[in-house]
Design a protein around this motif. Structure first.
Motif, PDB file in Angstrom:
ATOM      1  N   GLY A  77       0.291  -0.767   0.074  1.00 37.93           N
ATOM      2  CA  GLY A  77       0.257  -0.379   0.145  1.00 37.93           C
ATOM      3  C   GLY A  77       0.718   1.162  -0.075  1.00 37.93           C
ATOM      4  N   GLU A  78       1.382   1.121   0.598  1.00 45.15           N
ATOM      5  CA  GLU A  78       2.858   2.194   1.275  1.00 45.15           C
ATOM      6  C   GLU A  78       2.925   2.310  -0.335  1.00 45.15           C
ATOM      7  OE1 GLU A  78       6.826   3.490   3.031  1.00 45.15           O
ATOM      8  OE2 GLU A  78       5.767   2.295   4.389  1.00 45.15           O
ATOM      9  N   LEU A  79       4.273   1.275  -1.081  1.00 46.18           N
ATOM     10  CA  LEU A  79       5.101   2.121  -2.276  1.00 46.18           C
ATOM     11  C   LEU A  79       3.907   2.102  -3.567  1.00 46.18           C
ATOM     12  CD1 LEU A  79       7.062  -0.832  -1.931  1.00 46.18           C
ATOM     13  CD2 LEU A  79       7.346   1.520  -2.510  1.00 46.18           C
ATOM     14  N   LEU A  80       2.509   1.752  -3.213  1.00 47.01           N
ATOM     15  CA  LEU A  80       1.909   1.570  -4.405  1.00 47.01           C
ATOM     16  C   LEU A  80       0.772   3.483  -4.600  1.00 47.01           C
ATOM     17  CD1 LEU A  80      -0.661  -1.049  -4.610  1.00 47.01           C
ATOM     18  CD2 LEU A  80       1.274  -0.079  -6.532  1.00 47.01           C
ATOM     19  N   GLY A  81       0.936   3.839  -2.668  1.00 56.10           N
ATOM     20  CA  GLY A  81       0.488   5.781  -3.111  1.00 56.10           C
ATOM     21  C   GLY A  81       2.239   5.647  -3.346  1.00 56.10           C
ATOM     22  N   LEU A  91      -4.088   1.858 -10.094  1.00 52.86           N
ATOM     23  CA  LEU A  91      -3.288   1.694  -9.271  1.00 52.86           C
ATOM     24  C   LEU A  91      -4.329   1.094  -7.892  1.00 52.86           C
ATOM     25  CD1 LEU A  91      -0.262   2.820 -10.018  1.00 52.86           C
ATOM     26  CD2 LEU A  91      -0.787   0.808 -10.328  1.00 52.86           C
ATOM     27  N   LEU A  92      -5.380   1.839  -7.915  1.00 54.05           N
ATOM     28  CA  LEU A  92      -5.763   2.265  -6.187  1.00 54.05           C
ATOM     29  C   LEU A  92      -6.738   0.912  -6.547  1.00 54.05           C
ATOM     30  CD1 LEU A  92      -7.295   6.248  -6.226  1.00 54.05           C
ATOM     31  CD2 LEU A  92      -6.134   4.839  -4.765  1.00 54.05           C
ATOM     32  N   ALA A 118      -5.864  -1.630  -8.194  1.00 53.86           N
ATOM     33  CA  ALA A 118      -4.468  -2.412  -7.986  1.00 53.86           C
ATOM     34  C   ALA A 118      -4.425  -3.007  -5.607  1.00 53.86           C
ATOM     35  CB  ALA A 118      -3.163  -2.920  -8.472  1.00 53.86           C
ATOM     36  N   ASN A 119      -4.971  -1.898  -5.675  1.00 54.48           N
ATOM     37  CA  ASN A 119      -4.655  -1.972  -4.074  1.00 54.48           C
ATOM     38  C   ASN A 119      -5.407  -2.627  -3.727  1.00 54.48           C
ATOM     39  OD1 ASN A 119      -2.609  -1.346  -1.765  1.00 54.48           O
ATOM     40  ND2 ASN A 119      -4.144   0.565  -1.754  1.00 54.48           N
ATOM     41  N   ARG A 120      -6.727  -2.181  -4.040  1.00 54.81           N
ATOM     42  CA  ARG A 120      -8.138  -2.689  -3.362  1.00 54.81           C
ATOM     43  C   ARG A 120      -8.033  -4.407  -3.779  1.00 54.81           C
ATOM     44  NH1 ARG A 120     -10.195   2.243  -5.323  1.00 54.81           N
ATOM     45  NH2 ARG A 120     -11.184   0.305  -7.082  1.00 54.81           N
ATOM     46  N   SER A 121      -7.806  -5.234  -4.698  1.00 54.58           N
ATOM     47  CA  SER A 121      -7.952  -6.302  -5.082  1.00 54.58           C
ATOM     48  C   SER A 121      -6.875  -6.890  -5.198  1.00 54.58           C
ATOM     49  CB  SER A 121      -8.563  -6.098  -6.841  1.00 54.58           C
ATOM     50  OG  SER A 121      -7.659  -5.302  -7.579  1.00 54.58           O
ATOM     51  N   ASN A 122      -5.693  -6.322  -5.023  1.00 53.72           N
ATOM     52  CA  ASN A 122      -4.455  -6.892  -5.102  1.00 53.72           C
ATOM     53  C   ASN A 122      -4.278  -7.528  -6.815  1.00 53.72           C
ATOM     54  OD1 ASN A 122      -3.710  -7.130  -2.792  1.00 53.72           O
ATOM     55  ND2 ASN A 122      -4.854  -7.603  -1.511  1.00 53.72           N
ATOM     56  N   ASP A 123      -3.987  -7.137  -7.873  1.00 51.38           N
ATOM     57  CA  ASP A 123      -4.485  -7.590  -8.620  1.00 51.38           C
ATOM     58  C   ASP A 123      -2.460  -7.141  -9.534  1.00 51.38           C
ATOM     59  OD1 ASP A 123      -4.031  -8.366 -11.295  1.00 51.38           O
ATOM     60  OD2 ASP A 123      -6.171  -7.707 -11.221  1.00 51.38           O
ATOM     61  N   VAL A 124      -1.766  -8.450  -9.780  1.00 53.69           N
ATOM     62  CA  VAL A 124      -0.506  -8.105 -10.071  1.00 53.69           C
ATOM     63  C   VAL A 124      -0.017  -7.628 -11.658  1.00 53.69           C
ATOM     64  CG1 VAL A 124       1.998  -8.515 -10.609  1.00 53.69           C
ATOM     65  CG2 VAL A 124       0.195  -9.448  -8.183  1.00 53.69           C
ATOM     66  N   ALA A 125      -1.659  -7.877 -12.073  1.00 54.48           N
ATOM     67  CA  ALA A 125      -1.575  -7.682 -13.934  1.00 54.48           C
ATOM     68  C   ALA A 125      -2.137  -6.612 -13.752  1.00 54.48           C
ATOM     69  CB  ALA A 125      -2.696  -8.742 -14.082  1.00 54.48           C
ATOM     70  N   ILE A 126      -2.687  -5.823 -13.544  1.00 53.42           N
ATOM     71  CA  ILE A 126      -3.076  -3.972 -12.468  1.00 53.42           C
ATOM     72  C   ILE A 126      -1.275  -3.770 -12.997  1.00 53.42           C
ATOM     73  CG2 ILE A 126      -4.208  -2.390 -12.217  1.00 53.42           C
ATOM     74  CD1 ILE A 126      -6.361  -4.141 -10.817  1.00 53.42           C
TER      75      ILE A 126
END
Length: 128
Positions: free
Chosen positions: A55-59, A95-96, A98-106
């Motif tokens: 979450g921190e890194l995606l942020g 990216l938001l 991806a963070n919610r769904s834990n989707d690496v593909a996104i």
């Protein structure tokens, strides 16, 4: 001071020196490089189940994309700037998700888009 703290301090000073000496074109390149780095790190954190770090890194990646978006001159940049603005907005939204769904593909999708933009930006380096 232990070795890791010394290395971190060196990296901070080195980055600050690079920013100080960088052209506006190079600063955008550095932002894109930082965004790609954070996306790769977030992907690794996601794969290892490190939820808080992910979450921190995606942020941080979203903030970097926001910085790229803020740097656009929508008045003088015409259609290209408008298209980049829309693309950066799309990347942040994905990216938001991806963070919610834990989707690496996104994350891979957004990294691919950012690499594509960076490739074009790198290509104009010699024309500036």
């Amino acid at each position: 001071m232990n070795a890791m703290a010394a290395l971190k301090q060196y990296q901070t000073v080195n980055t600050q020196a690079q920013v100080f000496d960088a052209s506006p074109h190079r600063l955008i390149q550095m932002l894109m490089e930082g965004g790609l780095s954070r996306l790769a790190q977030a992907k690794g954190a996601m794969e290892r189940g490190q939820v808080a770090l992910k979450g921190e890194l995606l942020g941080k990646a979203i903030a970097i994309i926001g910085g790229l978006r803020e740097g656009l001159d929508l008045r003088q940049g015409g259609e290209l700037a408008a298209n980049l603005d829309s693309l950066y907005e799309y990347m942040s939204s994905r990216l938001l998700q991806a963070n919610r769904s834990n989707d690496v593909a996104i994350i891979d999708e957004v990294a691919g888009l950012l690499r594509e933009v960076k490739s074009g930006w790198d290509g104009i380096a010699n024309q500036i």
